[in-house]
Design a protein around this motif. Structure first.
Motif, PDB file in Angstrom:
ATOM      1  N   VAL A 155       0.866  -1.181   0.000  1.00 30.51           N
ATOM      2  CA  VAL A 155       0.000   0.000   0.000  1.00 30.51           C
ATOM      3  C   VAL A 155       0.902   1.230   0.000  1.00 30.51           C
ATOM      4  O   VAL A 155       1.696   1.434   0.918  1.00 30.51           O
ATOM      5  CB  VAL A 155      -0.945   0.021   1.219  1.00 30.51           C
ATOM      6  N   VAL A 156       0.786   2.027  -1.056  1.00 28.40           N
ATOM      7  CA  VAL A 156       1.609   3.227  -1.209  1.00 28.40           C
ATOM      8  C   VAL A 156       0.677   4.430  -1.150  1.00 28.40           C
ATOM      9  O   VAL A 156      -0.178   4.597  -2.025  1.00 28.40           O
ATOM     10  CB  VAL A 156       2.393   3.214  -2.534  1.00 28.40           C
TER      11      VAL A 156
ATOM     12  N   HIS B  46       8.357   0.629  -7.478  1.00 29.58           N
ATOM     13  CA  HIS B  46       9.193  -0.194  -6.602  1.00 29.58           C
ATOM     14  C   HIS B  46       8.339  -1.253  -5.894  1.00 29.58           C
ATOM     15  O   HIS B  46       8.733  -2.429  -5.818  1.00 29.58           O
ATOM     16  CB  HIS B  46       9.921   0.694  -5.584  1.00 29.58           C
ATOM     17  N   ALA B  47       7.192  -0.849  -5.384  1.00 30.59           N
ATOM     18  CA  ALA B  47       6.309  -1.804  -4.698  1.00 30.59           C
ATOM     19  C   ALA B  47       5.848  -2.901  -5.651  1.00 30.59           C
ATOM     20  O   ALA B  47       5.777  -4.074  -5.270  1.00 30.59           O
ATOM     21  CB  ALA B  47       5.111  -1.071  -4.096  1.00 30.59           C
ATOM     22  N   ARG B  48       5.552  -2.538  -6.888  1.00 27.78           N
ATOM     23  CA  ARG B  48       5.118  -3.539  -7.866  1.00 27.78           C
ATOM     24  C   ARG B  48       6.216  -4.562  -8.134  1.00 27.78           C
ATOM     25  O   ARG B  48       5.937  -5.732  -8.395  1.00 27.78           O
ATOM     26  CB  ARG B  48       4.696  -2.870  -9.165  1.00 27.78           C
TER      27      ARG B  48
ATOM     28  N   ILE C 184      -1.590  -1.374  -3.992  1.00 30.06           N
ATOM     29  CA  ILE C 184      -2.634  -0.367  -3.892  1.00 30.06           C
ATOM     30  C   ILE C 184      -1.967   0.995  -3.724  1.00 30.06           C
ATOM     31  O   ILE C 184      -1.214   1.213  -2.784  1.00 30.06           O
ATOM     32  CB  ILE C 184      -3.572  -0.641  -2.692  1.00 30.06           C
ATOM     33  N   ALA C 185      -2.239   1.890  -4.670  1.00 25.68           N
ATOM     34  CA  ALA C 185      -1.775   3.276  -4.567  1.00 25.68           C
ATOM     35  C   ALA C 185      -2.993   4.110  -4.209  1.00 25.68           C
ATOM     36  O   ALA C 185      -4.043   3.983  -4.838  1.00 25.68           O
ATOM     37  CB  ALA C 185      -1.185   3.737  -5.891  1.00 25.68           C
ATOM     38  N   GLU C 186      -2.862   4.947  -3.184  1.00 25.83           N
ATOM     39  CA  GLU C 186      -4.005   5.767  -2.803  1.00 25.83           C
ATOM     40  C   GLU C 186      -3.562   7.198  -2.559  1.00 25.83           C
ATOM     41  O   GLU C 186      -2.478   7.448  -2.065  1.00 25.83           O
ATOM     42  CB  GLU C 186      -4.751   5.183  -1.599  1.00 25.83           C
ATOM     43  N   GLY C 187      -4.442   8.115  -2.967  1.00 21.24           N
ATOM     44  CA  GLY C 187      -4.149   9.521  -2.764  1.00 21.24           C
ATOM     45  C   GLY C 187      -5.251  10.387  -3.328  1.00 21.24           C
ATOM     46  O   GLY C 187      -5.966   9.985  -4.237  1.00 21.24           O
ATOM     47  N   PHE C 188      -5.363  11.594  -2.786  1.00 22.40           N
ATOM     48  CA  PHE C 188      -6.459  12.465  -3.188  1.00 22.40           C
ATOM     49  C   PHE C 188      -6.200  13.150  -4.526  1.00 22.40           C
ATOM     50  O   PHE C 188      -7.100  13.778  -5.083  1.00 22.40           O
ATOM     51  CB  PHE C 188      -6.788  13.496  -2.093  1.00 22.40           C
ATOM     52  N   GLN C 189      -4.983  13.019  -5.069  1.00 26.61           N
ATOM     53  CA  GLN C 189      -4.690  13.531  -6.410  1.00 26.61           C
ATOM     54  C   GLN C 189      -3.963  12.454  -7.220  1.00 26.61           C
ATOM     55  O   GLN C 189      -3.030  12.725  -7.967  1.00 26.61           O
ATOM     56  CB  GLN C 189      -3.865  14.808  -6.323  1.00 26.61           C
TER      57      GLN C 189
END
Length: 149
Positions: free
Chosen positions: A24-25, A65-67, A76-81
């Motif tokens: 989770v990034v 890198h996580a992939r 899972i990449a999460e962020g408001f933008q």
């Protein structure tokens, strides 16, 4: 939108899928600094909601890198933008856009400090800074991505 439940959903999905914590990034980890913005009435204030407040290249690098390094079904990449930057967008296979309306965002962001709101913001600033920044993001990044699909 800010406080729409992105982080909570990412954490719940991660647990359900048995992912490593590194899978989770979160975009918040790549925050640089607030910038000064001009309000509609000509006043200025600081905003942490603008694209320039995030190091998008480092965020994209962390997702890549996580992939490459985590075991499991996905990252899972999460962020408001999340969709603002081409380098980040290029890392994404699937996108789920969570949104709340203006009144709910203001209610959540101006709620008292606590586990669900570690950084309360005054209601006027939610209305004058956060919501307009969110609308610009949806117009310039989310809608653009949707039109390309």
């Amino acid at each position: 939108a800010t406080r729409s439940g992105k982080g909570r959903l990412a954490d719940a999905l991660s647990r359900r899928l048995g992912l490593q914590p590194e899978a989770v990034v979160g975009q918040d980890s790549f925050f640089l600094h607030p910038i000064v913005v001009e309000l509609e009435d000509g006043r200025t204030t600081r905003s942490a909601e603008e694209p320039q407040c995030t190091d998008h290249q480092r965020f994209a690098d962390a997702v890549r890198h996580a992939r490459l390094t985590t075991r499991g079904a996905c990252v899972i990449a999460e962020g408001f933008q999340l969709l603002h930057d081409d380098a980040v967008r290029a890392c994404l296979d699937y996108v789920f856009h969570l949104d709340v309306d203006r009144e709910e965002m203001i209610r959540r962001r101006s709620a008292p400090r606590g586990p669900l709101n570690p950084n309360p913001t005054e209601p006027w600033k939610c209305a004058a800074v956060l919501w307009p920044a969110h609308e610009r993001y949806v117009r310039e990044s989310v809608a653009r991505r949707s039109a390309a699909c």
